[in-house]
Design an enzyme around this catalytic site. Structure first.
Site, short mmCIF file in Angstrom:
data_model
loop_
_atom_site.label_atom_id
_atom_site.label_comp_id
_atom_site.label_asym_id
_atom_site.label_seq_id
_atom_site.Cartn_x
_atom_site.Cartn_y
_atom_site.Cartn_z
N GLY A 167 0.82 -1.21 0.00
CA GLY A 167 0.00 0.00 0.00
C GLY A 167 0.84 1.25 0.00
O GLY A 167 0.47 2.29 0.56
N LEU B 123 -6.19 -12.78 -4.95
CA LEU B 123 -5.36 -13.62 -4.08
C LEU B 123 -4.51 -14.63 -4.84
O LEU B 123 -3.39 -14.94 -4.43
CB LEU B 123 -6.24 -14.35 -3.07
CG LEU B 123 -7.07 -13.48 -2.12
CD1 LEU B 123 -7.84 -14.37 -1.15
CD2 LEU B 123 -6.21 -12.49 -1.37
N SER C 268 -6.84 -1.10 12.69
CA SER C 268 -7.78 0.00 12.78
C SER C 268 -8.45 -0.04 14.15
O SER C 268 -8.51 -1.09 14.80
CB SER C 268 -8.84 -0.12 11.68
OG SER C 268 -9.93 0.76 11.91
N TYR D 215 -15.60 -4.01 7.20
CA TYR D 215 -14.29 -3.50 7.63
C TYR D 215 -13.92 -4.07 8.99
O TYR D 215 -12.80 -4.53 9.20
CB TYR D 215 -14.34 -1.97 7.67
CG TYR D 215 -12.99 -1.32 7.67
CD1 TYR D 215 -12.14 -1.42 6.57
CD2 TYR D 215 -12.54 -0.59 8.77
CE1 TYR D 215 -10.90 -0.82 6.56
CE2 TYR D 215 -11.30 0.02 8.78
CZ TYR D 215 -10.48 -0.10 7.67
OH TYR D 215 -9.24 0.50 7.68
N SER D 216 -14.87 -4.06 9.92
CA SER D 216 -14.59 -4.59 11.25
C SER D 216 -14.32 -6.09 11.23
O SER D 216 -13.44 -6.57 11.95
CB SER D 216 -15.76 -4.30 12.20
OG SER D 216 -15.75 -2.96 12.61
N ALA D 217 -15.05 -6.82 10.40
CA ALA D 217 -14.82 -8.27 10.31
C ALA D 217 -13.38 -8.56 9.92
O ALA D 217 -12.72 -9.43 10.50
CB ALA D 217 -15.78 -8.89 9.29
N LYS E 188 -10.74 -6.45 10.16
CA LYS E 188 -9.77 -5.92 11.13
C LYS E 188 -9.77 -6.72 12.43
O LYS E 188 -8.72 -6.90 13.04
CB LYS E 188 -10.05 -4.44 11.40
CG LYS E 188 -9.84 -3.53 10.18
CD LYS E 188 -8.41 -3.61 9.66
CE LYS E 188 -8.19 -2.66 8.49
NZ LYS E 188 -6.81 -2.71 7.97
#
Length: 254
Positions: A30, A77, A152, A165-167, A169
């Site tokens: 990134g 992937l 995060s 996003y939470s899953a 992170k």
């Protein structure tokens, strides 16, 4: 005066010795934008060689003898193993990984297509897992290394419309905890940095952003400074997890 001179000389020597215990060459994912780009530029300024990986090589250009650009799309992937093996074969002096690649999709879960769900989990979680699979045996042979992941605050508390996003992170946090236990005996440290809101292009395609006050967002360079501190630490010291937040949390709609 002589005592003062001796003290200054001793401290100067210890600082130089401390700074010698660092990484000479590292992979940063990134690296073309946001947090990864800031980290990359900071490392280069400190004369650490960086292999910068991004999905678009043309946008990942930094003119420096300390920078090498590589292209990998982490949402695909199946392409990661062959490409990362090639990078490692050609760069045997790599001593670690700073894994920053990520995307942000926010909304009600029923509004996401299956492809969007897979793309989010692939980039934000599985790409980190696959990269680590190849870096760990590579670093074990050296009997040293640093693995740093950008997580995060969403890894600590799930929020409304942040399910994807939470899953990812939360998964990354559990993954780093397990890997840390696996590699500690081989002098490899694993650190997870969990920033709160950082005002970068991450929010370009979202309908919200940090508040306009400078107290409402983290300065991206502060994250880069934390990374430098970790790299300069003695091999026997492990910083397991860091949580960073703006002094005043505020989110506004665009």
């Amino acid at each position: 005066v002589q005592k003062l001179y001796f003290l200054v000389a001793k401290v100067t020597f210890e600082i130089k010795l401390f700074k010698m215990v660092n990484i000479k060459k590292i992979i940063v994912t990134g690296s073309s934008s946001g947090i990864g780009n800031s980290i990359t530029k900071t490392l280069i300024k400190n004369k650490i060689k960086v292999i910068g990986i991004s999905r678009n090589k043309d946008k990942n250009v930094i003119k420096s003898k300390y920078f090498q650009s590589e292209e990998i799309d982490f949402s695909e992937l199946k392409n990661i193993p062959m490409k990362i093996e090639k990078v490692l074969d050609q760069n045997e002096d790599v001593e670690g990984l700073i894994s920053c690649a990520g995307v942000g999709y926010f909304g009600n879960i029923e509004n996401f297509s299956v492809d969007k769900i897979l793309g989010s989990i692939n980039t934000n979680l599985l790409s980190h897992v696959i990269l680590t699979k190849y870096l760990v045996p590579f670093l074990k042979k050296k009997n040293k290394g640093k693995l740093i992941y950008i997580g995060s605050e969403s890894a600590l508390n799930g929020g409304k419309k942040g399910s994807l996003y939470s899953a990812a992170k939360f998964g990354l946090r559990g993954f780093t905890q397990s890997i840390r236990a696996e590699v500690a005996s081989r002098n490899i440290t694993v650190t997870l940095i969990n920033p709160g809101m950082v005002k970068t292009n991450f929010f370009n395609n979202l309908d919200f952003q940090p508040g306009s006050n400078k107290k409402n967002s983290i300065i991206v360079y502060d994250i880069a400074k934390i990374v430098m501190s970790i790299l300069e630490m003695n091999i026997n010291t492990s910083i397991d997890e860091i949580v960073m937040n703006p002094i005043i949390k505020s989110v506004i709609k665009k």
